[in-house]
Every structure is written in structure tokens, then in C-alpha cells.
Write a protein that holds these residues in place. Structure first.
Motif, PDB file in Angstrom:
ATOM      1  N   SER A 136       2.311   1.744  -3.453  1.00  0.00           N
ATOM      2  CA  SER A 136       1.286   2.247  -4.377  1.00  0.00           C
ATOM      3  C   SER A 136       1.043   3.735  -4.161  1.00  0.00           C
ATOM      4  O   SER A 136       0.950   4.510  -5.115  1.00  0.00           O
ATOM      5  CB  SER A 136      -0.017   1.479  -4.191  1.00  0.00           C
ATOM      6  OG  SER A 136       0.162   0.135  -4.484  1.00  0.00           O
ATOM      7  N   LEU A 137       0.932   4.123  -2.913  1.00  0.00           N
ATOM      8  CA  LEU A 137       0.725   5.531  -2.584  1.00  0.00           C
ATOM      9  C   LEU A 137       1.929   6.367  -3.026  1.00  0.00           C
ATOM     10  O   LEU A 137       1.768   7.446  -3.593  1.00  0.00           O
ATOM     11  CB  LEU A 137       0.489   5.691  -1.084  1.00  0.00           C
ATOM     12  CG  LEU A 137       0.224   7.093  -0.586  1.00  0.00           C
ATOM     13  CD1 LEU A 137      -1.068   7.625  -1.190  1.00  0.00           C
ATOM     14  CD2 LEU A 137       0.146   7.097   0.922  1.00  0.00           C
TER      15      LEU A 137
ATOM     16  N   SER B 181       0.835  -1.202   0.000  1.00  0.00           N
ATOM     17  CA  SER B 181       0.000   0.000   0.000  1.00  0.00           C
ATOM     18  C   SER B 181       0.869   1.251   0.000  1.00  0.00           C
ATOM     19  O   SER B 181       0.576   2.226  -0.694  1.00  0.00           O
ATOM     20  CB  SER B 181      -0.911   0.011   1.226  1.00  0.00           C
ATOM     21  OG  SER B 181      -1.797  -1.062   1.186  1.00  0.00           O
TER      22      SER B 181
ATOM     23  N   SER C 144      10.530  13.272  -4.583  1.00  0.00           N
ATOM     24  CA  SER C 144       9.864  11.979  -4.410  1.00  0.00           C
ATOM     25  C   SER C 144      10.672  11.050  -3.513  1.00  0.00           C
ATOM     26  O   SER C 144      10.119  10.332  -2.671  1.00  0.00           O
ATOM     27  CB  SER C 144       9.626  11.315  -5.758  1.00  0.00           C
ATOM     28  OG  SER C 144       8.749  12.082  -6.520  1.00  0.00           O
TER      29      SER C 144
ATOM     30  N   SER D  68       4.021   5.695  -5.468  1.00  0.00           N
ATOM     31  CA  SER D  68       4.038   5.775  -6.933  1.00  0.00           C
ATOM     32  C   SER D  68       3.068   6.840  -7.434  1.00  0.00           C
ATOM     33  O   SER D  68       3.401   7.633  -8.323  1.00  0.00           O
ATOM     34  CB  SER D  68       3.670   4.432  -7.542  1.00  0.00           C
ATOM     35  OG  SER D  68       4.601   3.459  -7.192  1.00  0.00           O
ATOM     36  N   LEU D  69       1.892   6.885  -6.876  1.00  0.00           N
ATOM     37  CA  LEU D  69       0.900   7.883  -7.270  1.00  0.00           C
ATOM     38  C   LEU D  69       1.381   9.284  -6.913  1.00  0.00           C
ATOM     39  O   LEU D  69       1.278  10.211  -7.734  1.00  0.00           O
ATOM     40  CB  LEU D  69      -0.436   7.583  -6.582  1.00  0.00           C
ATOM     41  CG  LEU D  69      -1.607   8.451  -6.985  1.00  0.00           C
ATOM     42  CD1 LEU D  69      -1.946   8.231  -8.455  1.00  0.00           C
ATOM     43  CD2 LEU D  69      -2.811   8.132  -6.124  1.00  0.00           C
ATOM     44  N   LEU D  70       1.928   9.450  -5.726  1.00  0.00           N
ATOM     45  CA  LEU D  70       2.440  10.745  -5.297  1.00  0.00           C
ATOM     46  C   LEU D  70       3.601  11.191  -6.187  1.00  0.00           C
ATOM     47  O   LEU D  70       3.674  12.357  -6.585  1.00  0.00           O
ATOM     48  CB  LEU D  70       2.892  10.673  -3.833  1.00  0.00           C
ATOM     49  CG  LEU D  70       3.437  11.949  -3.240  1.00  0.00           C
ATOM     50  CD1 LEU D  70       2.323  12.983  -3.153  1.00  0.00           C
ATOM     51  CD2 LEU D  70       4.014  11.684  -1.878  1.00  0.00           C
ATOM     52  N   SER D  71       4.488  10.269  -6.540  1.00  0.00           N
ATOM     53  CA  SER D  71       5.626  10.602  -7.402  1.00  0.00           C
ATOM     54  C   SER D  71       5.161  11.076  -8.766  1.00  0.00           C
ATOM     55  O   SER D  71       5.709  12.022  -9.334  1.00  0.00           O
ATOM     56  CB  SER D  71       6.533   9.389  -7.577  1.00  0.00           C
ATOM     57  OG  SER D  71       7.123   9.044  -6.377  1.00  0.00           O
ATOM     58  N   PHE D  72       4.156  10.429  -9.296  1.00  0.00           N
ATOM     59  CA  PHE D  72       3.612  10.825 -10.595  1.00  0.00           C
ATOM     60  C   PHE D  72       3.143  12.277 -10.560  1.00  0.00           C
ATOM     61  O   PHE D  72       3.459  13.071 -11.446  1.00  0.00           O
ATOM     62  CB  PHE D  72       2.463   9.888 -10.980  1.00  0.00           C
ATOM     63  CG  PHE D  72       1.751  10.297 -12.228  1.00  0.00           C
ATOM     64  CD1 PHE D  72       2.329  10.097 -13.473  1.00  0.00           C
ATOM     65  CD2 PHE D  72       0.496  10.877 -12.159  1.00  0.00           C
ATOM     66  CE1 PHE D  72       1.669  10.477 -14.635  1.00  0.00           C
ATOM     67  CE2 PHE D  72      -0.170  11.255 -13.307  1.00  0.00           C
ATOM     68  CZ  PHE D  72       0.417  11.053 -14.551  1.00  0.00           C
ATOM     69  N   PHE D  73       2.387  12.644  -9.529  1.00  0.00           N
ATOM     70  CA  PHE D  73       1.880  14.008  -9.438  1.00  0.00           C
ATOM     71  C   PHE D  73       2.995  15.009  -9.157  1.00  0.00           C
ATOM     72  O   PHE D  73       2.956  16.143  -9.660  1.00  0.00           O
ATOM     73  CB  PHE D  73       0.769  14.105  -8.395  1.00  0.00           C
ATOM     74  CG  PHE D  73      -0.510  13.497  -8.874  1.00  0.00           C
ATOM     75  CD1 PHE D  73      -1.171  14.002  -9.980  1.00  0.00           C
ATOM     76  CD2 PHE D  73      -1.045  12.388  -8.242  1.00  0.00           C
ATOM     77  CE1 PHE D  73      -2.354  13.443 -10.441  1.00  0.00           C
ATOM     78  CE2 PHE D  73      -2.223  11.811  -8.691  1.00  0.00           C
ATOM     79  CZ  PHE D  73      -2.874  12.343  -9.791  1.00  0.00           C
TER      80      PHE D  73
END
Length: 104
Positions: free
Chosen positions: A12-13, A9, A62, A15-20
Motif C-alpha cells: 500500500s505504501l 502495508s 518506483s 503504491s502511494l509512493l509510486s503514484f506521487f
């Protein structure tokens, strides 16, 4: 098993934060001309329009979030990786802002 779910988890969190973070830093650097590479005459240049040099900045943001999140969840700070990341980022950033440093 529960620790593995928490870790997945967390990843996943992260990865999403890094994308933004990458999207926000990229858009901010394109709009402000601070980190734009406008030198088209250097030997390794292959682009014809200014390109933002913000990937390293987004990466270090990140990574710092990752290191502190890892420390928060697992009570283990990855100091060696943190120090190596900061040193490599600093070296690359200094090179990007045109301060001449010897490769040796």
C-alpha cells in the motif's frame, strides 16, 4: 499472519509512493522540455502536442524504491528482477533519446 499484514502495508505504501513519483516526474519533464516527444512525423505518432516520455523514468525510480524496501523488510534482495529492470530501462531510455540501436 503478521508477515502478511506487513507485506500488505508495504504494498500500500509503495503504491502511494509510486503514484506521487509518477506525478512529480511527469510535471518536471513537462516543465523542462528535456524528455518531450516533439517528433510528429514518425509512423507511430498519433499525438498533436508534445508528450513527455517520463513514464519509464518514474517506473524505474518506483521499482528501485520497491526493491530496496523489499530488501529492508524481508532481508531478501531480488537481484534477478533488479538486473532485468535496469537493463530494460536502459535499452528503452537509449531508444528514447534517439540513439540508433539495431532491434537485433
Amino acid at each position: 499472519m503478521k508477515l502478511k499484514k506487513i507485506f500488505l502495508s508495504f504494498l500500500s505504501l509503495f503504491s502511494l509512493l509510486s503514484f506521487f513519483v509518477f506525478i512529480i516526474v511527469h510535471k518536471a519533464s513537462k516543465g523542462s522540455n528535456i524528455l518531450l516527444d516533439k517528433d510528429f512525423l514518425k509512423p507511430q505518432a498519433f499525438h498533436n502536442e508534445p508528450i513527455p516520455r517520463s513514464g519509464g523514468l518514474a517506473s524505474i525510480i518506483s521499482l528501485i524504491v520497491f526493491f530496496f524496501g523489499y530488501q529492508f523488510f524481508f532481508q531478501n534482495f531480488l537481484f534477478d528482477y533488479f538486473l532485468a529492470s535496469i537493463c530494460l530501462f536502459s535499452l528503452g531510455f537509449v531508444d528514447d533519446i534517439k540513439i540508433n540501436i539495431s532491434p537485433n
